[in-house]
Design a protein around this motif. Sequence first.
Motif, short mmCIF file in Angstrom:
data_model
loop_
_atom_site.label_atom_id
_atom_site.label_comp_id
_atom_site.label_asym_id
_atom_site.label_seq_id
_atom_site.Cartn_x
_atom_site.Cartn_y
_atom_site.Cartn_z
N VAL A 31 8.91 7.22 8.13
CA VAL A 31 7.79 8.07 8.50
C VAL A 31 6.71 8.01 7.41
O VAL A 31 5.52 7.92 7.71
N LYS A 32 7.13 8.04 6.15
CA LYS A 32 6.16 7.95 5.05
C LYS A 32 5.41 6.62 5.10
O LYS A 32 4.19 6.59 4.90
N ALA A 33 6.12 5.54 5.35
CA ALA A 33 5.48 4.22 5.41
C ALA A 33 4.50 4.14 6.58
O ALA A 33 3.39 3.61 6.45
N GLN A 34 4.89 4.69 7.72
CA GLN A 34 4.00 4.68 8.89
C GLN A 34 2.76 5.54 8.63
O GLN A 34 1.65 5.16 9.00
N LEU A 35 2.95 6.68 7.99
CA LEU A 35 1.83 7.55 7.67
C LEU A 35 0.88 6.86 6.69
O LEU A 35 -0.34 6.94 6.85
N ALA A 36 1.42 6.17 5.71
CA ALA A 36 0.57 5.46 4.76
C ALA A 36 -0.22 4.35 5.46
O ALA A 36 -1.41 4.17 5.19
N ALA A 37 0.43 3.63 6.38
CA ALA A 37 -0.27 2.57 7.12
C ALA A 37 -1.36 3.15 8.00
O ALA A 37 -2.48 2.61 8.06
N LEU A 38 -1.08 4.24 8.70
CA LEU A 38 -2.09 4.88 9.53
C LEU A 38 -3.25 5.42 8.70
O LEU A 38 -4.41 5.31 9.10
N SER A 39 -2.94 6.00 7.56
CA SER A 39 -4.00 6.51 6.68
C SER A 39 -4.90 5.38 6.22
O SER A 39 -6.12 5.52 6.17
N ALA A 40 -4.31 4.23 5.89
CA ALA A 40 -5.10 3.08 5.46
C ALA A 40 -5.98 2.57 6.61
O ALA A 40 -7.14 2.20 6.39
N GLN A 41 -5.45 2.57 7.81
CA GLN A 41 -6.23 2.13 8.96
C GLN A 41 -7.39 3.08 9.24
O GLN A 41 -8.52 2.65 9.49
N VAL A 42 -7.14 4.39 9.17
CA VAL A 42 -8.20 5.37 9.39
C VAL A 42 -9.27 5.21 8.33
O VAL A 42 -10.47 5.23 8.61
N GLU A 43 -8.86 5.04 7.09
CA GLU A 43 -9.83 4.86 6.00
C GLU A 43 -10.66 3.60 6.21
O GLU A 43 -11.88 3.62 6.06
N ALA A 44 -10.02 2.51 6.61
CA ALA A 44 -10.74 1.26 6.84
C ALA A 44 -11.71 1.40 8.01
O ALA A 44 -12.83 0.90 7.95
N LEU A 45 -11.30 2.10 9.06
CA LEU A 45 -12.17 2.27 10.21
C LEU A 45 -13.35 3.19 9.90
O LEU A 45 -14.46 2.96 10.37
N THR A 46 -13.12 4.22 9.13
CA THR A 46 -14.21 5.14 8.82
C THR A 46 -15.19 4.54 7.84
O THR A 46 -16.34 4.95 7.78
N GLU A 47 -14.76 3.57 7.06
CA GLU A 47 -15.66 2.88 6.15
C GLU A 47 -16.44 1.79 6.87
O GLU A 47 -17.27 1.13 6.27
N GLY A 48 -16.14 1.57 8.15
CA GLY A 48 -16.85 0.53 8.90
C GLY A 48 -16.27 -0.85 8.66
O GLY A 48 -16.92 -1.85 8.97
N ALA A 49 -15.09 -0.93 8.10
CA ALA A 49 -14.48 -2.24 7.85
C ALA A 49 -14.13 -2.88 9.18
O ALA A 49 -13.80 -2.22 10.14
N ASP A 50 -14.18 -4.18 9.22
CA ASP A 50 -13.91 -4.93 10.45
C ASP A 50 -12.51 -5.53 10.37
O ASP A 50 -12.34 -6.75 10.35
N THR A 51 -11.49 -4.65 10.31
CA THR A 51 -10.12 -5.14 10.27
C THR A 51 -9.41 -4.76 11.54
O THR A 51 -9.73 -3.75 12.16
N GLY A 91 -3.24 -2.55 12.39
CA GLY A 91 -1.97 -3.14 12.01
C GLY A 91 -2.13 -4.20 10.94
O GLY A 91 -1.16 -4.76 10.47
N GLU A 92 -3.34 -4.47 10.53
CA GLU A 92 -3.59 -5.51 9.53
C GLU A 92 -4.13 -4.82 8.29
O GLU A 92 -5.09 -4.07 8.34
N ALA A 93 -3.52 -5.04 7.16
CA ALA A 93 -3.97 -4.40 5.94
C ALA A 93 -5.24 -5.08 5.45
O ALA A 93 -5.40 -6.28 5.56
N SER A 94 -6.13 -4.29 4.88
CA SER A 94 -7.38 -4.84 4.36
C SER A 94 -7.11 -5.48 3.01
O SER A 94 -6.50 -4.88 2.12
#
Length: 192
Positions: free
Chosen positions: A22-42, A45-48
């Motif tokens: 659960v911690k690993a999934q939460l960390a991955a989702l948090s990274a995705q949300v952060e990348a999306l809110t920054e306007g990153a084009d990733t 499921g793919e780490a930036s």
Amino acid sequence: MADEEVPDFEVPVGMFEDLEDVKAQLAALSAQVEALTEGADTDLGEASTGEEPEAGEDSAEEDEWQYPPFILLLDSPLYDDELRALIEWVEGVLVPGYLAEPSSDARWCHLWWEHPPAVARLHALWLAWQELTDPAACGYTGPSVWHRDHLDPCLRELRGSSGPFAGCTKGEHQIDHRLPGAVPSAWRQGDS
């Protein structure tokens, strides 16, 4: 309070593993949300990696079709190649598997490829078939969805009394009965 006894609970080892998942999934989702809110084009499921792609890397992918093209938008020789593949599918899968003897209530033209509305509908049907018969893409209910949402409505339109084969009978083929006069095409550039 220092002398309080801590209750002795037995915690199953599997629970710790579940918590770590659960911690690993939460960390991955948090990274995705952060990348999306920054306007990153990733992709999800793919780490930036923080690296920008080089200019030449994406250009080859942009030149190719991302999705199958609609057949009526193609020019020769792409149209001819796509039509050949469509004919193979219609004559090899659709006709023997789904089309009974034509009748006045269920028309069919053995020269269906000379009817552009039929080509357009059958091509769309074929594209849906390619996607919905792949269990990896849509699971095991895809064929049912294809029958219900694509095949049945398409055959009703094609084989109905006002469909593209309305003037075709068992022994006679007509395409002029449905063709409009010369009208500039909104689909193709260069037509005037």
